[in-house]
Design an enzyme around this catalytic site. Structure first.
Site, PDB file in Angstrom:
ATOM      1  N   GLU A  23       0.826  -1.220   0.000  1.00  0.00           N
ATOM      2  CA  GLU A  23       0.000   0.000   0.000  1.00  0.00           C
ATOM      3  C   GLU A  23       0.859   1.269   0.000  1.00  0.00           C
ATOM      4  OE1 GLU A  23      -1.211   1.947   3.296  1.00  0.00           O
ATOM      5  OE2 GLU A  23      -0.721   0.417   4.771  1.00  0.00           O
ATOM      6  N   LYS A  84      -5.017  11.041   0.906  1.00  0.00           N
ATOM      7  CA  LYS A  84      -5.211   9.687   1.449  1.00  0.00           C
ATOM      8  C   LYS A  84      -6.472   9.147   0.773  1.00  0.00           C
ATOM      9  CE  LYS A  84      -6.410   7.566   5.868  1.00  0.00           C
ATOM     10  NZ  LYS A  84      -6.464   7.770   7.320  1.00  0.00           N
ATOM     11  N   VAL A 104      -5.372   0.604   2.979  1.00  0.00           N
ATOM     12  CA  VAL A 104      -5.492  -0.859   2.906  1.00  0.00           C
ATOM     13  C   VAL A 104      -6.736  -1.233   2.086  1.00  0.00           C
ATOM     14  CG1 VAL A 104      -5.964  -2.935   4.281  1.00  0.00           C
ATOM     15  CG2 VAL A 104      -4.184  -1.329   5.004  1.00  0.00           C
ATOM     16  N   LYS A 157      -3.629  -1.515  14.165  1.00  0.00           N
ATOM     17  CA  LYS A 157      -2.839  -0.501  14.847  1.00  0.00           C
ATOM     18  C   LYS A 157      -3.286  -0.351  16.301  1.00  0.00           C
ATOM     19  CE  LYS A 157      -3.426   2.617  11.726  1.00  0.00           C
ATOM     20  NZ  LYS A 157      -3.654   2.262  10.351  1.00  0.00           N
TER      21      LYS A 157
HETATM   22  N1  PSU Z   1      -0.581   1.086   9.042  1.00  0.00           N
HETATM   23  C1  PSU Z   1       0.543   1.787   9.273  1.00  0.00           C
HETATM   24  N2  PSU Z   1       0.588   3.064   8.844  1.00  0.00           N
HETATM   25  C2  PSU Z   1      -0.443   3.614   8.121  1.00  0.00           C
HETATM   26  C3  PSU Z   1      -1.613   2.853   7.863  1.00  0.00           C
HETATM   27  C4  PSU Z   1      -1.616   1.593   8.355  1.00  0.00           C
HETATM   28  O1  PSU Z   1       1.483   1.292   9.883  1.00  0.00           O
HETATM   29  O2  PSU Z   1      -0.321   4.752   7.707  1.00  0.00           O
HETATM   30  C5  PSU Z   1      -2.755   3.419   7.027  1.00  0.00           C
HETATM   31  C6  PSU Z   1      -3.290   2.298   6.144  1.00  0.00           C
HETATM   32  O3  PSU Z   1      -3.252   2.750   4.801  1.00  0.00           O
HETATM   33  C7  PSU Z   1      -4.724   2.102   6.602  1.00  0.00           C
HETATM   34  C8  PSU Z   1      -5.069   3.482   7.058  1.00  0.00           C
HETATM   35  O4  PSU Z   1      -5.560   1.612   5.583  1.00  0.00           O
HETATM   36  O5  PSU Z   1      -3.889   3.901   7.741  1.00  0.00           O
HETATM   37  C9  PSU Z   1      -6.303   3.481   7.925  1.00  0.00           C
HETATM   38  O6  PSU Z   1      -6.833   4.769   7.997  1.00  0.00           O
HETATM   39  P1  PSU Z   1      -8.298   5.004   8.593  1.00  0.00           P
HETATM   40  O7  PSU Z   1      -8.197   4.612  10.032  1.00  0.00           O
HETATM   41  O8  PSU Z   1      -8.586   6.465   8.401  1.00  0.00           O
HETATM   42  O9  PSU Z   1      -9.238   4.132   7.812  1.00  0.00           O
END
Ligand code: PSU
Ligand code: MN
Length: 310
Positions: A23, A84, A104, A157
């Site tokens: 990604e 993003k 993702v 995360k």
């Molecule tokens: N994992 C990481 N760093 C990141 C992300 C994931 O270690 O920057 C990113 C991925 O692209 C994931 C996104 O899909 O954060 C999720 O964002 P949100 O919580 O706004 O959906």
């Protein structure tokens, strides 16, 4: 709509050789320059060394790229003008000629469209802490419900509400498979204390599971939960404190929506004196290695018929 597939990726796909999707939000919004570029290049190297072809997926000036050359990757990693791109943003960014890092969810979709079976990331998005009032649940989870691709991740995360994230995945029928572990990993830490019911100890076992999942024509993706190597783990107390402070700051500053995850990651990095970034880089590389081994094992099973998301 235009898609450019890098020559080596196109060739690998045509010949049925193992390809690992990567990604790009982690490059544009997850890490600062130059660590983002260094990590992106190092992760591609890990995949190549393991014997698979890396395909970093991103959007450059309204064009979908499946595999980026070093020049494009460098430009992308340096640019401040990159969005993003989650699934809701995809068509808009393409029709407006914009550039974007794919999350993702979006990477799963674009990779699957090209017939790529395996994807490595750091940690997936999930249910945020306080989601009972904010309703903030990452589109990544919904993507797992509907896109049949296998994603290797160090759990979700740790800035998230991990029990709720697991509940959501269970509701959506997503297999969450511990790779050589019974514990759901907590990103910066190998164990969250939350038990998993599915476990594979070898890439071949994962490949067989993938084949059966696709043969059953189930719509769900598979989440392979691969713990951070213990040598790179963070002290649980230090990281939890940093996450709590960062979450409080985000709340006070009313940071919401797609800005929240990048904000939390950057603050946790600052509050841990950069240690969280080191762990993050180590776990992404490890995920890329295991994803490559899975892609190779899957290719050896010589699967030809599986559903393509259109
Ligand atoms: N994992 C990481 N760093 C990141 C992300 C994931 O270690 O920057 C990113 C991925 O692209 C994931 C996104 O899909 O954060 C999720 O964002 P949100 O919580 O706004 O959906
Ligand atoms: Mn969100």
């Amino acid at each position: 709509m235009k898609t450019i597939i890098a020559h080596d990726v196109e060739e690998a796909l045509r010949k049925g050789l193992p390809v690992v999707a990567l990604e790009s939000t982690i490059i544009s919004h997850g890490m600062p320059y130059p660590e983002n570029l260094e990590t992106a290049l190092a992760v591609e190297r890990v995949v190549l060394d393991a014997g698979a072809t890396p395909a970093t997926i991103a959007i450059l000036d309204g064009v979908i790229h499946i595999g980026l050359d070093k020049n494009s990757l460098t430009r992308f990693a340096q640019s401040k003008n990159v969005r993003k791109v989650s699934q809701r943003d995809l068509a808009y960014v393409l029709t407006h000629g914009l550039s974007g890092g794919t999350t993702v969810a979006t990477t799963m979709y674009l990779a699957r469209m090209q017939g790529i079976q395996v994807f490595a990331t750091g940690g997936i998005g999930g249910v945020h802490r306080g989601a009972e009032t904010s309703f903030d649940i990452s589109a990544d989870l919904q993507a797992f419900a509907s896109i049949p691709i296998t994603v290797v991740s160090a759990g979700a995360k740790a800035i998230l509400d991990l029990p709720k994230t697991l509940e959501y995945l269970e509701t959506m029928g997503v297999p969450v498979v511990g790779f050589q572990t019974d514990d759901f990993p907590a990103f910066y830490h190998s164990k969250s204390g939350l038990k998993l019911t599915l476990r594979c100890d070898h890439p071949t076992a994962v490949a067989r599971l993938m084949k059966t999942q696709y043969t059953l024509n189930l719509s769900q993706g598979i989440l392979i939960a691969n713990p951070i190597p213990t040598a790179y783990e963070m002290d649980a107390r230090i990281i939890n404190q940093a996450i709590q402070s960062a979450t409080k700051e985000a709340d006070e500053q009313h940071i919401k929506g797609s800005a929240l995850t990048p904000f939390l990651l950057a603050r946790v990095k600052a509050l841990t004196g950069g240690d969280s970034l080191k762990s993050n880089i180590a776990l992404v590389k490890h995920n890329a290695k295991i994803a490559s081994e899975i892609a190779i094992a899957y290719q050896k099973l010589n699967v030809v018929s599986d559903p393509i998301v259109k």
